[in-house]
Motif scaffolding. Structure first.
Motif, PDB file in Angstrom:
ATOM      1  N   HIS A   1       0.832  -1.202   0.000  1.00 42.58           N
ATOM      2  CA  HIS A   1       0.000   0.000   0.000  1.00 42.58           C
ATOM      3  C   HIS A   1       0.869   1.256   0.000  1.00 42.58           C
ATOM      4  O   HIS A   1       1.945   1.281   0.611  1.00 42.58           O
ATOM      5  N   ASP A   2       0.377   2.287  -0.666  1.00 42.05           N
ATOM      6  CA  ASP A   2       1.084   3.560  -0.706  1.00 42.05           C
ATOM      7  C   ASP A   2       0.809   4.321   0.583  1.00 42.05           C
ATOM      8  O   ASP A   2      -0.306   4.809   0.794  1.00 42.05           O
ATOM      9  N   LEU A   3       1.804   4.424   1.432  1.00 39.09           N
ATOM     10  CA  LEU A   3       1.663   5.132   2.698  1.00 39.09           C
ATOM     11  C   LEU A   3       2.529   6.383   2.750  1.00 39.09           C
ATOM     12  O   LEU A   3       2.680   6.985   3.817  1.00 39.09           O
ATOM     13  N   ASN A   4       3.063   6.790   1.622  1.00 37.20           N
ATOM     14  CA  ASN A   4       3.905   7.978   1.590  1.00 37.20           C
ATOM     15  C   ASN A   4       3.090   9.220   1.954  1.00 37.20           C
ATOM     16  O   ASN A   4       2.020   9.466   1.390  1.00 37.20           O
ATOM     17  N   GLY A   5       3.598   9.979   2.910  1.00 35.72           N
ATOM     18  CA  GLY A   5       2.925  11.200   3.338  1.00 35.72           C
ATOM     19  C   GLY A   5       1.753  10.990   4.274  1.00 35.72           C
ATOM     20  O   GLY A   5       1.092  11.951   4.664  1.00 35.72           O
ATOM     21  N   VAL A   6       1.477   9.742   4.672  1.00 34.12           N
ATOM     22  CA  VAL A   6       0.335   9.433   5.545  1.00 34.12           C
ATOM     23  C   VAL A   6       0.786   9.494   7.001  1.00 34.12           C
ATOM     24  O   VAL A   6       1.814   8.924   7.362  1.00 34.12           O
TER      25      VAL A   6
ATOM     26  N   GLY B   1       5.733  -5.076  11.498  1.00 25.07           N
ATOM     27  CA  GLY B   1       4.635  -4.243  11.019  1.00 25.07           C
ATOM     28  C   GLY B   1       4.622  -2.890  11.703  1.00 25.07           C
ATOM     29  O   GLY B   1       4.437  -1.849  11.061  1.00 25.07           O
ATOM     30  N   ALA B   2       4.838  -2.894  13.016  1.00 23.19           N
ATOM     31  CA  ALA B   2       4.905  -1.638  13.767  1.00 23.19           C
ATOM     32  C   ALA B   2       6.098  -0.800  13.312  1.00 23.19           C
ATOM     33  O   ALA B   2       5.993   0.420  13.145  1.00 23.19           O
TER      34      ALA B   2
ATOM     35  N   GLU C   1       8.623   3.769  10.260  1.00 20.90           N
ATOM     36  CA  GLU C   1       9.494   4.231   9.185  1.00 20.90           C
ATOM     37  C   GLU C   1       8.749   5.129   8.209  1.00 20.90           C
ATOM     38  O   GLU C   1       9.335   6.061   7.636  1.00 20.90           O
ATOM     39  N   LYS C   2       7.469   4.866   8.016  1.00 21.65           N
ATOM     40  CA  LYS C   2       6.661   5.651   7.089  1.00 21.65           C
ATOM     41  C   LYS C   2       6.155   6.961   7.704  1.00 21.65           C
ATOM     42  O   LYS C   2       5.567   7.788   7.021  1.00 21.65           O
TER      43      LYS C   2
ATOM     44  N   VAL D   1       3.754   5.263  17.297  1.00 16.76           N
ATOM     45  CA  VAL D   1       2.422   5.104  16.719  1.00 16.76           C
ATOM     46  C   VAL D   1       1.392   4.939  17.829  1.00 16.76           C
ATOM     47  O   VAL D   1       1.529   4.051  18.680  1.00 16.76           O
ATOM     48  N   HIS D   2       0.360   5.774  17.834  1.00 17.09           N
ATOM     49  CA  HIS D   2      -0.723   5.682  18.811  1.00 17.09           C
ATOM     50  C   HIS D   2      -1.848   4.795  18.275  1.00 17.09           C
ATOM     51  O   HIS D   2      -1.902   4.501  17.074  1.00 17.09           O
ATOM     52  N   ILE D   3      -2.751   4.381  19.165  1.00 16.03           N
ATOM     53  CA  ILE D   3      -3.667   3.279  18.866  1.00 16.03           C
ATOM     54  C   ILE D   3      -5.129   3.698  19.006  1.00 16.03           C
ATOM     55  O   ILE D   3      -5.549   4.244  20.029  1.00 16.03           O
TER      56      ILE D   3
END
Length: 219
Positions: A109-114, A141-142, A147-148, A179-181
């Motif tokens: 999936h494209d996650l650039n800028g997300v 995965g985390a 990284e993104k 990363v928050h949940i």
């Protein structure tokens, strides 16, 4: 596409905002052994002037956010978290039948800028039935989300970890990667793509989590 058991009214779509939170009702499924949601009220006849309600619930009932204090004694509490985490653009992706939310499931999936990510899994959106098993996060995965530059991840599951986990590897790995949940969002009704998200926690002093009313609007 299936609507699951949680339908969105046509008026919500016309107004632009779509409710993706589980309705809080006495039928709401809850984590085994945790405090279930219960709502009762006294009538105007009983009080002499007004209808007034009372609820008891775990802070992790229905759609909710976890504060780091939920799994770390020294972690930030719900009233200490940055509200900007829970307001802003997000992207919805679907990982299909993946059992694990790992780098392989996410990298297509494209996650650039997300910075905010909603993940639809194979789990049906049924707020009145607690699942037997759920897809869950792995360390890689985390790390991939970190990284993104993802700062908030929302799942249509009651946890980011396996239901029998005691180590809570997914919670800890996401936290270590910034990363928050957000858990138990209802995503069956949505098309994949970009949205504006609002999922504000309540200002619960020293809380380890909070129910939220999560809504999105297509961008």
């Amino acid at each position: 596409m299936s609507n699951g058991s949680h339908s969105t009214s046509q008026s919500n779509f016309e107004q632009g905002w779509i409710d993706i939170s589980q309705p809080l009702s006495n039928k709401l499924a809850h984590w085994p052994g945790d405090t279930s949601f219960s709502y009762t009220f006294a009538t105007k006849e009983q009080t002499g002037s007004v209808n007034v309600g009372r609820m008891t619930t775990s802070l992790h009932s229905g759609t909710h956010v976890d504060a780091p204090f939920h799994f770390l004694n020294e972690g930030a509490k719900i009233h200490e978290l940055d509200l900007n985490l829970y307001i802003g653009p997000c992207r919805l992706i679907d990982i299909g039948d993946s059992e694990f939310i790992n780098a392989d499931a996410l990298s297509s999936h494209d996650l650039n800028g997300v910075t905010r990510l909603l993940i639809r899994t194979k789990l049906p959106n049924n707020p009145n039935s607690f699942p037997d098993s759920i897809p869950h996060f792995t360390k890689d995965g985390a790390a991939y989300l970190g990284e993104k530059g993802i700062r908030l991840v929302g799942l249509d599951c009651p946890s980011v970890d396996a239901l029998d986990s005691k180590e809570l590897e997914g919670h800890h790995a996401l936290h270590q990667n910034g990363v928050h949940i957000l858990e138990n969002v209802m995503l069956d009704q949505l098309s994949l793509g970009d949205y504006l998200l609002i999922a504000l926690p309540l200002a619960i002093q020293d809380g380890d989590g909070s129910p939220v009313r999560a809504v999105v609007k297509p961008l």
